[in-house]
Structure formats: C-alpha cells, structure tokens
Design a protein around this motif. Structure first.
Motif, PDB file in Angstrom:
ATOM      1  N   ASP A 160       0.812  -1.216   0.000  1.00  0.00           N
ATOM      2  CA  ASP A 160       0.000   0.000   0.000  1.00  0.00           C
ATOM      3  C   ASP A 160       0.849   1.272   0.000  1.00  0.00           C
ATOM      4  O   ASP A 160       0.341   2.354  -0.256  1.00  0.00           O
ATOM      5  N   ILE A 195     -16.986   6.076   4.045  1.00  0.00           N
ATOM      6  CA  ILE A 195     -15.870   5.135   3.964  1.00  0.00           C
ATOM      7  C   ILE A 195     -16.193   4.015   2.983  1.00  0.00           C
ATOM      8  O   ILE A 195     -15.378   3.660   2.118  1.00  0.00           O
ATOM      9  N   VAL A 196     -17.396   3.464   3.087  1.00  0.00           N
ATOM     10  CA  VAL A 196     -17.800   2.379   2.182  1.00  0.00           C
ATOM     11  C   VAL A 196     -17.880   2.890   0.741  1.00  0.00           C
ATOM     12  O   VAL A 196     -17.521   2.180  -0.204  1.00  0.00           O
ATOM     13  N   GLN A 225     -14.323   2.973  -0.558  1.00  0.00           N
ATOM     14  CA  GLN A 225     -13.858   1.612  -0.803  1.00  0.00           C
ATOM     15  C   GLN A 225     -14.536   0.996  -2.014  1.00  0.00           C
ATOM     16  O   GLN A 225     -13.920   0.212  -2.755  1.00  0.00           O
ATOM     17  N   SER A 226     -15.792   1.357  -2.254  1.00  0.00           N
ATOM     18  CA  SER A 226     -16.514   0.841  -3.416  1.00  0.00           C
ATOM     19  C   SER A 226     -15.937   1.393  -4.715  1.00  0.00           C
ATOM     20  O   SER A 226     -15.829   0.666  -5.719  1.00  0.00           O
ATOM     21  N   ARG A 273     -12.881   2.237  -5.128  1.00  0.00           N
ATOM     22  CA  ARG A 273     -11.610   1.525  -5.309  1.00  0.00           C
ATOM     23  C   ARG A 273     -11.856   0.141  -5.894  1.00  0.00           C
ATOM     24  O   ARG A 273     -11.182  -0.282  -6.835  1.00  0.00           O
ATOM     25  N   LYS A 274     -12.825  -0.558  -5.330  1.00  0.00           N
ATOM     26  CA  LYS A 274     -13.082  -1.943  -5.730  1.00  0.00           C
ATOM     27  C   LYS A 274     -13.630  -2.033  -7.147  1.00  0.00           C
ATOM     28  O   LYS A 274     -13.172  -2.853  -7.962  1.00  0.00           O
ATOM     29  N   VAL A 305      -8.611   7.286  -0.787  1.00  0.00           N
ATOM     30  CA  VAL A 305      -8.246   6.726   0.515  1.00  0.00           C
ATOM     31  C   VAL A 305      -8.984   7.455   1.636  1.00  0.00           C
ATOM     32  O   VAL A 305      -9.561   8.527   1.432  1.00  0.00           O
ATOM     33  N   ASP A 332      -6.758   0.085   0.662  1.00  0.00           N
ATOM     34  CA  ASP A 332      -8.199   0.022   0.913  1.00  0.00           C
ATOM     35  C   ASP A 332      -8.549   0.388   2.344  1.00  0.00           C
ATOM     36  O   ASP A 332      -9.607   0.957   2.610  1.00  0.00           O
ATOM     37  N   ALA A 333      -7.692   0.029   3.290  1.00  0.00           N
ATOM     38  CA  ALA A 333      -8.006   0.216   4.708  1.00  0.00           C
ATOM     39  C   ALA A 333      -7.946   1.679   5.105  1.00  0.00           C
ATOM     40  O   ALA A 333      -7.041   2.402   4.685  1.00  0.00           O
TER      41      ALA A 333
END
Length: 321
Positions: free
Chosen positions: A8, A157-158, A161-162, A164-165, A172, A244-245
C-alpha cells in the motif's frame, strides 16, 4: 508491517505543484490543510459555501468538471459535540450523506485521480478493545449520542472503498481522533468539548465566577490531536498511501475529561472550582486510536497538548479583540 501494508506504500503519488481542491477550507481541518499544503508547494482550490453548496449535486458536479483538480480532500462536514448531535440528528446524517455522495461521485466523474476522505473516530463501536485498530470498524454498536453522524461517515468510507473496488480509484480514507486548533468552533451550543471548555473557562475568569459546571462525570478518556498535526498526516497520506483500509490519525495517548478540564483551565488561567453534572451524558467511555499504520509511513505528531491548547486559546482571543 504486513506484505499487504507494504504494497500500500508508494513513492510520491501527488508531488507539488499538483492542484488540490480542499472542500471545507474555512473549518478547523480545512484551514489547517490549506496552510500545510500551500507551504508544501501545492496549488490550492477553494470555494466558500456561498459560492458552492456541496449538498447541491448538479452544482458540485459542474464545479469539479470545470476545475478538474488533481486531488480532492473532503474535509467539509456538518460537525458538532454531544449536544448538537443529540439535537439535530436529521441534519447530521442528511447533510453529510449529501456532501459525501456529491463530492466523491463528482470527483470520479471529473477524472480526479486522488481523493482523501476524512472520517472520524466516532465511527468505531462504543465499546471496543483499546487502542482501536482500523479493523474494529462495524464490529459493534455505535455511541447513541452521535449515531447519525457516525453512520453518515461510515457510508462515506464504504463509498470510497466501493470506488476503489469497482473502478480502481486511488481514493483513501483517514480516521482522525478528536481535533482542536486555530479556527475551531467555539459556539457553546454546537462546539466540541475542548473549545467549549476554553470559552467557558475564559468567560468564568472574566466574570469572576467561583465555579464552572461541566457535563458528565469527567471520567471518559479521550485523545486530542492538533489540526496542524492532522494536516501533516494528510499530506503524507496523499503522497504515499494507496490502500483500501482506513488509516487512523491520533496522538497516541489519552487523558480523562477531568484531566483535560484542568489542563484547559491552567492554560486559560481559571482557578475556580470544576463541578461535574453527572445527569448529563458522558458519551463513549474511551477512544484511543492505534496509529501504527500511519507511523509506518513516517508520520509522528509534533505538537504537545499543553502547547496546542495555549496556542488555540491565544488564537481565539485574537478573534475576540
């Protein structure tokens, strides 16, 4: 550090003079970010709320398409202490959801390559192992007094992350602890605990009052991070982190609210008695963040609590002159 965490970490992902839109630049965090990133050589883009209401989807999307910044730092949010969160939960969830949805989606649509979303330590369960690691997220019930705000931040946050995914976006999340510093909100109805104490102790000193009543028992423990330290951490994350974190940002130690009150009273010069109203809510018993992930990137806080409170008090006094 795990192999995934090593993966990362990157060389400079956002070297100056990249153009950065700081959303919420007039707030405590945003103003510190503008100071830090300007000094680092970045070109900063800002808009006041009168110029751009981030709750307006069309206006936000049009602004981002026109400006096409290299990066966005989403520091804009509706924030407040226990009283404000308890009184206005609708505004805390709806305003924050709208801001986050519009800025994050609009940034991706406009081709923004880096985005840093600022969460909050209040998104962690009310009771969890201390210090709190990032994987404690969504493992238990939230603190009821700020549930609406916390749920909005978790949704942000979700959302990051979505993106990113699904799209591989280099977006970030930073998770700051309790913040304070120049430009904080000192309104007694809506402020957080530390600036509220500064103002109340100052007014009590000026009026010669022999005691000050404070909410709760004084026993909960909190850590407090200066906004300039957070801004330095944000620069590190923008330039070096692409995981991701979420990443916790804290000072690494905590103290009781009673100890905080004495520290603030000393900085202000108030020598009266502190009276605790235990009929008022305490909030979460303890919130101490594990900052190991951020320390691995080379960041450490630089401003001590006593030094930071004294400087914050001086800055607020200047605004009252």
């Amino acid at each position: 550090m795990s192999n995934q965490e090593r993966a990362d970490l990157h060389e400079d992902l956002l070297p100056p003079p990249a153009r950065i839109f700081v959303a919420g630049h007039r707030g405590l965090v945003g103003s510190a970010l503008v100071r830090r990133l300007t000094a680092a050589g970045y070109e900063i883009i800002v808009r006041t709320r009168a110029e751009l209401d981030l709750r307006d989807e069309a206006a936000t999307a049009a602004f981002l398409r026109q400006e096409r910044p290299d990066a966005v730092v989403l520091a804009a949010a509706k924030v407040g202490g226990i009283m404000a969160n308890s009184t206005y939960p609708v505004q805390f969830i709806e305003d924050n959801l709208r801001i986050q949805l519009n800025v994050i989606a609009g940034s991706y649509a406009a081709g923004v390559r880096r985005l840093l979303f600022l969460g909050s330590s209040c998104i962690y369960p009310r009771v969890t192992a201390q210090p709190i690691t990032e994987d404690a997220l969504m493992t238990g019930p939230l603190e009821p007094t700020n549930e609406a705000y916390a749920i909005a931040k978790i949704a942000g946050i979700v959302q990051v992350q979505s993106y990113r995914k699904q799209y591989g976006a280099s977006y970030v999340v930073a998770m700051p602890g309790n913040l304070y510093g120049p430009g904080d909100n000192f309104d007694l109805e809506t402020s957080h605990v530390l600036p509220a104490m500064i103002r109340r102790f100052h007014e009590a000193k000026e009026a010669g009052r022999p005691e000050v009543a404070l909410w709760g028992t004084g026993t909960p423990r909190r850590e407090f991070l200066h906004s300039d330290d957070l801004a330095a951490a944000c620069e590190v994350l923008l330039r070096r982190y692409d995981g991701d974190a979420p990443v916790n940002v804290g000072c690494g130690y905590d103290l009781t609210i009673h100890e905080l009150a004495r520290t603030v009273a000393d900085a202000v010069g108030y020598t009266g008695e502190l009276v605790w109203d235990s009929s008022k809510p305490d909030g979460t018993p303890r919130k101490l963040l594990d900052t190991g992930r951020l320390a691995a990137l080379g960041w450490q806080p630089q401003i001590s609590l006593s030094e930071g409170i004294a400087a914050t008090y001086r800055a607020w006094r200047q605004t009252q002159a």
